[in-house]
Design a protein around this motif. Structure first.
Motif, PDB file in Angstrom:
ATOM      1  N   SER A  56      -7.411 -20.207  33.240  1.00 14.99           N
ATOM      2  CA  SER A  56      -7.748 -18.798  33.339  1.00 14.99           C
ATOM      3  C   SER A  56      -7.214 -18.072  32.110  1.00 14.99           C
ATOM      4  N   TYR A  57      -7.575 -16.806  31.972  1.00 11.55           N
ATOM      5  CA  TYR A  57      -7.104 -16.006  30.838  1.00 11.55           C
ATOM      6  C   TYR A  57      -5.581 -15.951  30.812  1.00 11.55           C
ATOM      7  N   GLU A  58      -4.967 -15.717  31.972  1.00 15.96           N
ATOM      8  CA  GLU A  58      -3.505 -15.640  32.053  1.00 15.96           C
ATOM      9  C   GLU A  58      -2.860 -16.989  31.734  1.00 15.96           C
ATOM     10  N   GLN A  59      -3.476 -18.067  32.234  1.00 12.69           N
ATOM     11  CA  GLN A  59      -2.931 -19.400  31.960  1.00 12.69           C
ATOM     12  C   GLN A  59      -3.039 -19.745  30.477  1.00 12.69           C
ATOM     13  N   PHE A  60      -4.130 -19.326  29.861  1.00  7.50           N
ATOM     14  CA  PHE A  60      -4.297 -19.607  28.441  1.00  7.50           C
ATOM     15  C   PHE A  60      -3.260 -18.854  27.616  1.00  7.50           C
ATOM     16  N   LEU A  61      -2.996 -17.598  27.960  1.00 10.75           N
ATOM     17  CA  LEU A  61      -1.956 -16.848  27.257  1.00 10.75           C
ATOM     18  C   LEU A  61      -0.583 -17.498  27.450  1.00 10.75           C
ATOM     19  N   ALA A  62      -0.340 -18.024  28.654  1.00 13.33           N
ATOM     20  CA  ALA A  62       0.925 -18.720  28.910  1.00 13.33           C
ATOM     21  C   ALA A  62       1.035 -19.968  28.039  1.00 13.33           C
ATOM     22  N   LYS A  63      -0.084 -20.661  27.847  1.00 11.02           N
ATOM     23  CA  LYS A  63      -0.083 -21.840  26.980  1.00 11.02           C
ATOM     24  C   LYS A  63       0.245 -21.451  25.544  1.00 11.02           C
ATOM     25  N   LEU A  64      -0.346 -20.355  25.072  1.00 10.84           N
ATOM     26  CA  LEU A  64      -0.056 -19.896  23.714  1.00 10.84           C
ATOM     27  C   LEU A  64       1.421 -19.533  23.555  1.00 10.84           C
ATOM     28  N   ARG A  65       1.996 -18.911  24.584  1.00 12.58           N
ATOM     29  CA  ARG A  65       3.420 -18.561  24.517  1.00 12.58           C
ATOM     30  C   ARG A  65       4.287 -19.818  24.432  1.00 12.58           C
ATOM     31  N   LYS A  66       3.910 -20.865  25.163  1.00 11.82           N
ATOM     32  CA  LYS A  66       4.679 -22.115  25.116  1.00 11.82           C
ATOM     33  C   LYS A  66       4.574 -22.777  23.745  1.00 11.82           C
ATOM     34  N   ILE A  67       3.382 -22.743  23.160  1.00  6.65           N
ATOM     35  CA  ILE A  67       3.228 -23.303  21.809  1.00  6.65           C
ATOM     36  C   ILE A  67       4.076 -22.513  20.818  1.00  6.65           C
ATOM     37  N   LEU A  68       4.085 -21.190  20.974  1.00 11.56           N
ATOM     38  CA  LEU A  68       4.912 -20.344  20.104  1.00 11.56           C
ATOM     39  C   LEU A  68       6.385 -20.691  20.252  1.00 11.56           C
ATOM     40  N   LEU A  69       6.830 -20.936  21.472  1.00  3.58           N
ATOM     41  CA  LEU A  69       8.224 -21.292  21.717  1.00  3.58           C
ATOM     42  C   LEU A  69       8.565 -22.625  21.066  1.00  3.58           C
ATOM     43  N   VAL A  70       7.690 -23.621  21.240  1.00  2.00           N
ATOM     44  CA  VAL A  70       7.917 -24.934  20.617  1.00  2.00           C
ATOM     45  C   VAL A  70       7.962 -24.798  19.099  1.00  2.00           C
ATOM     46  N   THR A  71       7.061 -23.982  18.546  1.00  2.00           N
ATOM     47  CA  THR A  71       7.033 -23.764  17.096  1.00  2.00           C
ATOM     48  C   THR A  71       8.333 -23.141  16.611  1.00  2.00           C
ATOM     49  N   ALA A  72       8.810 -22.131  17.328  1.00  2.00           N
ATOM     50  CA  ALA A  72      10.053 -21.448  16.935  1.00  2.00           C
ATOM     51  C   ALA A  72      11.247 -22.399  16.996  1.00  2.00           C
ATOM     52  N   VAL A  73      11.346 -23.186  18.065  1.00  2.00           N
ATOM     53  CA  VAL A  73      12.454 -24.139  18.210  1.00  2.00           C
ATOM     54  C   VAL A  73      12.397 -25.183  17.096  1.00  2.00           C
TER      55      VAL A  73
END
Length: 487
Positions: A349-366
């Motif tokens: 869903s739209y919300e799930q996709f945004l959550a996925k993007l946030r997780k990728i951003l977190l992995v990238t930052a770490v």
């Protein structure tokens, strides 16, 4: 270089030197510039990029970040192609030529004559893309989409692979022209330049579309991929030996090359993946291999690999390529884990996709925090595939994946029942990626043997590179139109 000693300090790139002022961070990192200039990197700090008294971690940190604006023009070109050419058929010659200009010309220029303007180009084109997205109403309709179909072949991963192929294909010839900045050449010891990215991106591209081996039956299928790579590696070694073509032994060793590295990495990493009982276990397994690898490097292996010791035996002659294999395996397994995680849910869903993007951003930052730590603790060394290099490549890969996901799967893809095809050049290269890479290697050798790139002017450099890119992409485009997949 005696007449240059007053101006230049040496750096461990192949026959490269760099001015002392190159230690300063450039835009968009200008907020750190005054601090670097006053407190960190004087001209004496960059005598060499070796891990010794003269080693300057801030210079390597600046170089590791400066690679991103060199890669972005290619990704921005892909985005413009999607916006401007998607109304044309994927098999239309007109679409292929338009995409070729939009993607390849910025890539060639960013690597050569216009390298000083990469930051400006990225800002201008990114602004143009944002305006086009607003005009087409992609933002207004995003939340209304019922679901996003990731599928077995996610657009973001396809684009990530295409970006790495196009950038590497251009750079392996561009490096032979004098218009190519000398500080971007491969590092012999510690460093983080554009040419250091190539082999790591290929390992990532191979891993992100693979899956772990579950049993010995899977290993038989792996061999079908590995054997052609090893045969290509052997053929390349034999040919360059027969024609006496120069190969720098400080890159992979005397006899090994990129094809051997890719083949052995896939074989050994697949064997290691048998130890994992699930895809989630690939993450700790890859990190354990990387930490063990780094431990051996710190205990003297790195110093031996980078030394001028004799090459009297096969192991000593190929110590660069062999010592890098554990790091290659770790990066491959990390990429397999990332790819399997990204494809874990088919529809979002739209919300799930945004959550996925946030997780990728977190992995990238770490990952980038780990890169910063490694720069000061162990450095970044492509030649040994150390921890700093693996995290650096994984950080670049996750950042590109995040951008591709945001731009193409969130902003540019229509709802699942009417999926928009990706740029023709992307599908063309992904269909025959290895074939494209082999063509690039063959044409690079041909140009070097016949046209003497080192003596060409800037205009001739761009013309030759454009023709070279047209020949390599054009050949695989013919295969794409005919539906032929070789490798």
């Amino acid at each position: 270089m005696d007449h240059q000693e007053a101006t230049y300090t040496t750096i461990d790139h192949y026959d490269a030197c760099v001015t002392a002022d190159k230690c300063l961070l450039s835009a968009p990192l200008h907020i750190f510039q005054s601090y670097m200039e006053q407190a960190v990197c004087s001209s004496l700090d960059i005598e060499t990029m070796r891990k010794g008294p003269s080693y300057c971690p801030w210079a390597i940190l600046r170089a590791s970040l400066s690679v991103l604006p060199i890669i972005l023009p290619t990704l921005l070109g892909l985005t413009l192609s999607q916006l401007l050419c998607q109304h044309l058929s994927q098999r239309s010659l007109r679409r292929f030529l338009l995409e070729f200009l939009l993607i390849t010309l910025p890539t060639v220029c960013s690597n050569t004559v216009a390298n000083s303007y990469n930051n400006h180009y990225c800002i201008v084109v990114a602004t143009l893309i944002a305006l086009l997205l607003l005009r087409c109403g992609a933002w207004r309709g995003a939340a209304a989409k019922h679901s996003y179909e990731v599928g077995k072949k996610p657009a973001a991963i396809t684009l990530l692979r295409a970006t790495s192929y196009i950038c590497t294909g251009c750079a392996i010839l561009a490096v032979d022209f004098k218009a190519f900045p000398i500080e971007w050449r491969k590092s012999r010891e510690y460093g983080a330049s554009l040419m250091d990215v190539g082999i790591g991106m290929f390992v990532m591209s191979m891993g992100v579309v693979s899956q772990r081996a579950h049993n010995w039956a899977d290993m038989r299928r792996v061999l079908k991929v590995v054997l052609p790579l090893l045969m290509l590696g052997l053929a390349r070694t034999v040919v360059i030996t027969l024609i006496n073509y120069h190969q720098d032994e400080h890159e992979y060793g005397t006899h090994l090359n990129a094809f051997f590295t890719l083949g052995l990495t896939k074989l050994l990493a697949s064997l290691c993946s048998l130890l994992a009982r699930s895809d989630k276990q690939l993450l700790p397994l890859s990190l354990a291999i990387l930490m063990l690898h780094e431990l051996f490097l710190q205990q003297g292996l790195a110093a031996y690999v980078m030394s001028s010791a004799s090459r009297s035996s096969f192991l000593s002659a190929n110590r660069e390529g062999l010592s890098a294999l554990p790091g290659c395996i770790s990066l491959y397994l990390l990429s397999v884990w990332g790819g399997r995680w990204y494809k874990a849910m088919d529809k979002l869903s739209y919300e799930q996709f945004l959550a996925k993007l946030r997780k990728i951003l977190l992995v990238t930052a770490v990952t980038w925090l780990l890169v910063f730590a490694c720069v000061f603790l162990c450095g970044i060394a492509r030649v040994t595939f150390n921890a700093g290099y693996v995290f650096w490549l994984f950080g670049i890969g996750t950042l590109l994946l995040l951008l591709c996901s945001f731009l193409f799967e969130l902003c540019l893809m229509t709802p699942q029942e009417k999926l928009t095809p990706l740029p023709a050049l992307v599908e063309t290269i992904n269909m025959n990626g290895l074939t494209y890479f082999m063509l690039c290697n063959f044409l690079t050798g041909l140009v070097n043997l016949t046209l003497n790139p080192a003596k060409r002017s800037s205009g001739e450099c761009v013309a030759i590179l454009m023709l070279y890119m047209l020949a390599s992409t054009g050949m695989v485009y013919v295969l794409f139109r005919k539906g032929i997949r070789i490798a």
